[in-house]
Design a protein around this motif. Structure first.
Motif, PDB file in Angstrom:
ATOM      1  N   ASP A  16      53.347  15.788   5.639  1.00  0.00           N
ATOM      2  CA  ASP A  16      53.827  15.720   4.258  1.00  0.00           C
ATOM      3  C   ASP A  16      54.559  16.990   3.840  1.00  0.00           C
ATOM      4  OD1 ASP A  16      52.785  13.205   4.006  1.00  0.00           O
ATOM      5  OD2 ASP A  16      50.908  13.883   3.081  1.00  0.00           O
ATOM      6  N   ALA A  17      54.098  18.132   4.347  1.00  0.00           N
ATOM      7  CA  ALA A  17      54.633  19.415   3.893  1.00  0.00           C
ATOM      8  C   ALA A  17      55.862  19.885   4.667  1.00  0.00           C
ATOM      9  CB  ALA A  17      53.550  20.485   3.971  1.00  0.00           C
ATOM     10  N   SER A  18      55.905  19.630   5.973  1.00  0.00           N
ATOM     11  CA  SER A  18      57.012  20.185   6.750  1.00  0.00           C
ATOM     12  C   SER A  18      57.217  19.425   8.053  1.00  0.00           C
ATOM     13  CB  SER A  18      56.745  21.664   7.060  1.00  0.00           C
ATOM     14  OG  SER A  18      55.652  21.793   7.931  1.00  0.00           O
ATOM     15  N   ILE A  19      58.304  19.779   8.689  1.00  0.00           N
ATOM     16  CA  ILE A  19      58.630  19.251  10.009  1.00  0.00           C
ATOM     17  C   ILE A  19      58.632  20.442  10.951  1.00  0.00           C
ATOM     18  CG2 ILE A  19      60.413  18.167  11.426  1.00  0.00           C
ATOM     19  CD1 ILE A  19      61.354  16.717   8.868  1.00  0.00           C
ATOM     20  N   LYS A  20      57.931  20.315  12.074  1.00  0.00           N
ATOM     21  CA  LYS A  20      57.893  21.376  13.077  1.00  0.00           C
ATOM     22  C   LYS A  20      58.498  20.839  14.357  1.00  0.00           C
ATOM     23  CE  LYS A  20      53.984  23.454  10.975  1.00  0.00           C
ATOM     24  NZ  LYS A  20      52.592  23.446  10.755  1.00  0.00           N
ATOM     25  N   GLY A  21      59.224  21.695  15.057  1.00  0.00           N
ATOM     26  CA  GLY A  21      59.871  21.221  16.262  1.00  0.00           C
ATOM     27  C   GLY A  21      60.022  22.285  17.318  1.00  0.00           C
ATOM     28  N   GLY A  22      60.221  21.816  18.519  1.00  0.00           N
ATOM     29  CA  GLY A  22      60.490  22.676  19.655  1.00  0.00           C
ATOM     30  C   GLY A  22      61.633  22.091  20.462  1.00  0.00           C
ATOM     31  N   ILE A  23      62.533  22.950  20.885  1.00  0.00           N
ATOM     32  CA  ILE A  23      63.700  22.539  21.657  1.00  0.00           C
ATOM     33  C   ILE A  23      63.659  23.289  22.982  1.00  0.00           C
ATOM     34  CG2 ILE A  23      66.218  22.383  21.694  1.00  0.00           C
ATOM     35  CD1 ILE A  23      66.086  22.874  18.585  1.00  0.00           C
ATOM     36  N   VAL A  24      63.688  22.556  24.085  1.00  0.00           N
ATOM     37  CA  VAL A  24      63.737  23.160  25.415  1.00  0.00           C
ATOM     38  C   VAL A  24      65.125  22.906  25.971  1.00  0.00           C
ATOM     39  CG1 VAL A  24      62.760  23.159  27.740  1.00  0.00           C
ATOM     40  CG2 VAL A  24      61.264  22.790  25.757  1.00  0.00           C
ATOM     41  N   ILE A  25      65.823  23.976  26.302  1.00  0.00           N
ATOM     42  CA  ILE A  25      67.204  23.883  26.775  1.00  0.00           C
ATOM     43  C   ILE A  25      67.278  24.465  28.181  1.00  0.00           C
ATOM     44  CG2 ILE A  25      69.597  24.596  26.385  1.00  0.00           C
ATOM     45  CD1 ILE A  25      68.720  25.008  23.402  1.00  0.00           C
ATOM     46  N   SER A  26      67.803  23.667  29.105  1.00  0.00           N
ATOM     47  CA  SER A  26      68.039  24.134  30.472  1.00  0.00           C
ATOM     48  C   SER A  26      69.535  24.079  30.725  1.00  0.00           C
ATOM     49  CB  SER A  26      67.324  23.237  31.486  1.00  0.00           C
ATOM     50  OG  SER A  26      65.944  23.242  31.236  1.00  0.00           O
ATOM     51  N   GLY A  27      70.123  25.237  30.938  1.00  0.00           N
ATOM     52  CA  GLY A  27      71.546  25.311  31.227  1.00  0.00           C
ATOM     53  C   GLY A  27      71.769  25.704  32.670  1.00  0.00           C
ATOM     54  N   GLU A  28      73.018  25.721  33.067  1.00  0.00           N
ATOM     55  CA  GLU A  28      73.361  26.101  34.438  1.00  0.00           C
ATOM     56  C   GLU A  28      73.081  27.585  34.681  1.00  0.00           C
ATOM     57  OE1 GLU A  28      77.428  24.861  34.445  1.00  0.00           O
ATOM     58  OE2 GLU A  28      76.906  22.740  34.545  1.00  0.00           O
ATOM     59  N   LYS A  29      73.169  28.404  33.626  1.00  0.00           N
ATOM     60  CA  LYS A  29      72.983  29.843  33.775  1.00  0.00           C
ATOM     61  C   LYS A  29      71.725  30.350  33.075  1.00  0.00           C
ATOM     62  CE  LYS A  29      77.960  30.475  33.980  1.00  0.00           C
ATOM     63  NZ  LYS A  29      79.144  30.959  33.299  1.00  0.00           N
ATOM     64  N   ASP A  30      71.338  29.744  31.966  1.00  0.00           N
ATOM     65  CA  ASP A  30      70.219  30.221  31.164  1.00  0.00           C
ATOM     66  C   ASP A  30      69.361  29.062  30.692  1.00  0.00           C
ATOM     67  OD1 ASP A  30      70.351  33.119  30.787  1.00  0.00           O
ATOM     68  OD2 ASP A  30      72.297  32.745  29.856  1.00  0.00           O
ATOM     69  N   SER A  31      68.154  29.411  30.258  1.00  0.00           N
ATOM     70  CA  SER A  31      67.293  28.433  29.608  1.00  0.00           C
ATOM     71  C   SER A  31      66.673  29.095  28.387  1.00  0.00           C
ATOM     72  CB  SER A  31      66.222  27.910  30.563  1.00  0.00           C
ATOM     73  OG  SER A  31      65.384  28.958  30.977  1.00  0.00           O
ATOM     74  N   TYR A  32      66.363  28.265  27.386  1.00  0.00           N
ATOM     75  CA  TYR A  32      65.837  28.756  26.121  1.00  0.00           C
ATOM     76  C   TYR A  32      64.759  27.795  25.624  1.00  0.00           C
ATOM     77  CZ  TYR A  32      70.676  30.478  26.317  1.00  0.00           C
ATOM     78  OH  TYR A  32      71.870  31.003  26.718  1.00  0.00           O
ATOM     79  N   ASN A  33      63.774  28.335  24.927  1.00  0.00           N
ATOM     80  CA  ASN A  33      62.817  27.553  24.157  1.00  0.00           C
ATOM     81  C   ASN A  33      62.999  27.986  22.711  1.00  0.00           C
ATOM     82  OD1 ASN A  33      61.922  26.597  26.579  1.00  0.00           O
ATOM     83  ND2 ASN A  33      59.853  27.372  26.404  1.00  0.00           N
ATOM     84  N   ILE A  34      63.207  27.026  21.832  1.00  0.00           N
ATOM     85  CA  ILE A  34      63.476  27.319  20.424  1.00  0.00           C
ATOM     86  C   ILE A  34      62.440  26.587  19.582  1.00  0.00           C
ATOM     87  CG2 ILE A  34      65.167  27.125  18.556  1.00  0.00           C
ATOM     88  CD1 ILE A  34      67.350  27.059  20.768  1.00  0.00           C
ATOM     89  N   TYR A  35      61.851  27.287  18.615  1.00  0.00           N
ATOM     90  CA  TYR A  35      60.831  26.700  17.747  1.00  0.00           C
ATOM     91  C   TYR A  35      61.259  26.871  16.293  1.00  0.00           C
ATOM     92  CZ  TYR A  35      58.307  26.919  22.092  1.00  0.00           C
ATOM     93  OH  TYR A  35      57.954  26.763  23.408  1.00  0.00           O
ATOM     94  N   TYR A  36      60.947  25.847  15.473  1.00  0.00           N
ATOM     95  CA  TYR A  36      61.305  25.908  14.065  1.00  0.00           C
ATOM     96  C   TYR A  36      60.275  25.177  13.221  1.00  0.00           C
ATOM     97  CZ  TYR A  36      63.111  21.194  14.859  1.00  0.00           C
ATOM     98  OH  TYR A  36      63.234  19.874  15.201  1.00  0.00           O
ATOM     99  N   ASN A  37      60.341  25.448  11.913  1.00  0.00           N
ATOM    100  CA  ASN A  37      59.464  24.842  10.926  1.00  0.00           C
ATOM    101  C   ASN A  37      60.301  24.676   9.666  1.00  0.00           C
ATOM    102  OD1 ASN A  37      57.559  24.317   8.934  1.00  0.00           O
ATOM    103  ND2 ASN A  37      56.133  25.888   9.618  1.00  0.00           N
ATOM    104  N   THR A  38      60.356  23.476   9.098  1.00  0.00           N
ATOM    105  CA  THR A  38      61.206  23.254   7.923  1.00  0.00           C
ATOM    106  C   THR A  38      60.515  23.574   6.610  1.00  0.00           C
ATOM    107  OG1 THR A  38      60.606  20.927   7.700  1.00  0.00           O
ATOM    108  CG2 THR A  38      62.526  21.454   9.086  1.00  0.00           C
ATOM    109  N   ASP A  39      59.306  24.133   6.665  1.00  0.00           N
ATOM    110  CA  ASP A  39      58.667  24.598   5.443  1.00  0.00           C
ATOM    111  C   ASP A  39      59.694  25.465   4.721  1.00  0.00           C
ATOM    112  OD1 ASP A  39      57.188  25.806   3.458  1.00  0.00           O
ATOM    113  OD2 ASP A  39      55.500  26.308   4.752  1.00  0.00           O
ATOM    114  N   SER A  40      59.770  25.358   3.420  1.00  0.00           N
ATOM    115  CA  SER A  40      60.848  26.026   2.672  1.00  0.00           C
ATOM    116  C   SER A  40      60.959  27.519   2.964  1.00  0.00           C
ATOM    117  CB  SER A  40      60.670  25.799   1.173  1.00  0.00           C
ATOM    118  OG  SER A  40      59.438  26.353   0.751  1.00  0.00           O
TER     119      SER A  40
END
Length: 182
Positions: free
Chosen positions: A46-70
């Motif tokens: 009800d309060a927010s949306i939380k997410g994680g993005i895992v990105i695998s590229g040819e040269k790099d990889s990243y893990n990205i985390y977010y929270n839409t709480d204001s």
């Protein structure tokens, strides 16, 4: 061409259709010739949306985390190798992902494939484009423009009506410039 009323993609609300969503996508940066495989997991309450993005590229990889709480809506926590990098959006992202030089690619990777849910529930005005053959399937299309700088084109299966097609695209193409960059 009709111009959307959004200030920036980050300002568009993220509204997901269920309490949890998993999205698998591939992003091909045709300018730099790089391909990124992306998995995004989203959980909503009800309060927010939380997410994680895992990105695998040819040269790099990243893990990205977010929270839409204001308080955190325009922040990302990026894990790259052994580094933990905070990113903040104030009219533009304060950093680019390590190894990236393309601002639009940076914007899309930091937003994740859930960007389609931001576009779906926005007040953007879409214009029909000519049908296109993509991998042997004829696709209908719709395009919009943000701040006169970033063009977004959706392609969807011909048996969908326009509204359903924009909600269920087979391909999204971005071209132009990050609307927040010079």
């Amino acid at each position: 061409m009709n111009i959307g009323s959004a200030i920036d993609l980050v300002d568009l609300p993220l509204i997901i259709p269920h309490t949890s969503v998993n999205i698998n996508a591939t992003l091909t940066d045709s300018n730099a010739g790089n391909k990124y495989f992306i998995q995004e997991s989203i959980s909503a309450s009800d309060a927010s949306i939380k997410g994680g993005i895992v990105i695998s590229g040819e040269k790099d990889s990243y893990n990205i985390y977010y929270n839409t709480d204001s308080d955190f809506n325009k922040e990302r926590l990026v894990i790259h190798g052994t580094n933990c990098l905070p990113f903040t959006y104030n009219n533009k992202w304060d950093q680019t992902l390590p190894g990236l030089k393309e601002p639009v690619t940076n914007l899309i990777l930091l937003m994740g494939p859930s960007i389609l849910y931001r576009l779906d529930h926005s007040s953007l005005v879409w214009k029909t484009v000519e049908d296109r053959n993509i991998r042997g399937t004829v696709m209908k299309g719709a395009t919009t423009e943000i701040n006169g700088r970033l063009n977004i084109t959706y392609y969807y299966k011909k048996d969908f009506d326009d509204d359903s097609g924009i909600k269920h695209p087979s391909r999204i193409e971005f071209s132009g410039y990050d609307p927040s960059s010079s």
